[in-house]
Design an enzyme around this catalytic site. Structure first.
Site, PDB file in Angstrom:
ATOM      1  N   GLN A  78       5.668 -39.665  26.548  1.00 51.43           N
ATOM      2  CA  GLN A  78       4.289 -39.313  26.897  1.00 51.43           C
ATOM      3  C   GLN A  78       3.501 -39.049  25.626  1.00 51.43           C
ATOM      4  O   GLN A  78       3.411 -37.924  25.147  1.00 51.43           O
ATOM      5  CB  GLN A  78       4.238 -38.097  27.827  1.00 51.43           C
ATOM      6  CG  GLN A  78       2.821 -37.861  28.316  1.00 51.43           C
ATOM      7  CD  GLN A  78       2.711 -36.741  29.319  1.00 51.43           C
ATOM      8  OE1 GLN A  78       3.695 -36.251  29.858  1.00 51.43           O
ATOM      9  NE2 GLN A  78       1.489 -36.330  29.569  1.00 51.43           N
ATOM     10  N   PHE A  79       2.912 -40.113  25.076  1.00 48.71           N
ATOM     11  CA  PHE A  79       2.211 -40.004  23.803  1.00 48.71           C
ATOM     12  C   PHE A  79       1.014 -39.065  23.874  1.00 48.71           C
ATOM     13  O   PHE A  79       0.602 -38.504  22.867  1.00 48.71           O
ATOM     14  CB  PHE A  79       1.786 -41.384  23.290  1.00 48.71           C
ATOM     15  CG  PHE A  79       0.543 -41.938  23.931  1.00 48.71           C
ATOM     16  CD1 PHE A  79      -0.688 -41.773  23.315  1.00 48.71           C
ATOM     17  CD2 PHE A  79       0.601 -42.623  25.128  1.00 48.71           C
ATOM     18  CE1 PHE A  79      -1.843 -42.277  23.898  1.00 48.71           C
ATOM     19  CE2 PHE A  79      -0.529 -43.134  25.708  1.00 48.71           C
ATOM     20  CZ  PHE A  79      -1.769 -42.967  25.097  1.00 48.71           C
ATOM     21  N   THR A  80       0.451 -38.833  25.063  1.00 44.59           N
ATOM     22  CA  THR A  80      -0.736 -37.985  25.163  1.00 44.59           C
ATOM     23  C   THR A  80      -0.468 -36.539  24.761  1.00 44.59           C
ATOM     24  O   THR A  80      -1.400 -35.809  24.446  1.00 44.59           O
ATOM     25  CB  THR A  80      -1.337 -38.029  26.582  1.00 44.59           C
ATOM     26  OG1 THR A  80      -0.373 -37.550  27.515  1.00 44.59           O
ATOM     27  CG2 THR A  80      -1.777 -39.441  26.943  1.00 44.59           C
TER      28      THR A  80
END
Length: 146
Positions: A78-80
């Protein structure tokens, strides 16, 4: 590397209405890779994921780790989580790794986890995923490896 961990009764990840990873009691870890992440940071994150004491002992205190309880681990990229949200009304992702770097170190984390722990499931890197969970507690922690 950043991980948002949640102690769960169960969790699963679906992609295009297909379950790609599912666990019973254990940890759901949403993981973001940052540009400076490397082998030592990846190994340290795994050490923290397996050893962080978030499960109750006989006295009801959080003194037991995933390794102690033989709980299951669901790793989801989850890069966010690496977003810079300090100003403005839109997140900046300059502190997140490139997709290539992110994939490399997320997959390395998965490889290390599967070698060290008996039950590891994953989402699908880069996919649009639906994450379903029953948070136990609720217990949620933000882990960072500097």
């Amino acid at each position: 590397m950043i991980a948002l961990i949640q102690r769960v009764q169960s969790a699963r990840v679906d992609v295009d209405n297909e379950t790609v990873g599912a666990i019973g009691p254990g940890l759901l870890a949403l993981v973001a890779v940052q540009p400076e992440d490397d082998e030592p940071r990846t190994r340290r994150m795994l050490e923290r994921l397996l050893g962080y004491r978030v499960f109750s002992d006989e006295q009801g205190r959080m003194n037991r780790s995933l390794a102690d309880t033989s709980g299951e681990l669901l790793l989801v990229s989850q890069f966010t989580l690496a977003a810079d949200t300090r100003s403005g009304m839109r997140p900046s992702f300059t502190s997140a790794a490139s997709p290539e770097h992110g994939r490399r170190w997320f997959e390395r984390l998965v490889e290390l986890a599967r070698a060290a722990h008996p039950r590891v499931e994953i989402g699908r890197f880069g996919a649009h995923m639906q994450v379903h969970l029953v948070n136990e507690g609720p217990v949620t922690f933000w882990l960072e490896v500097p």
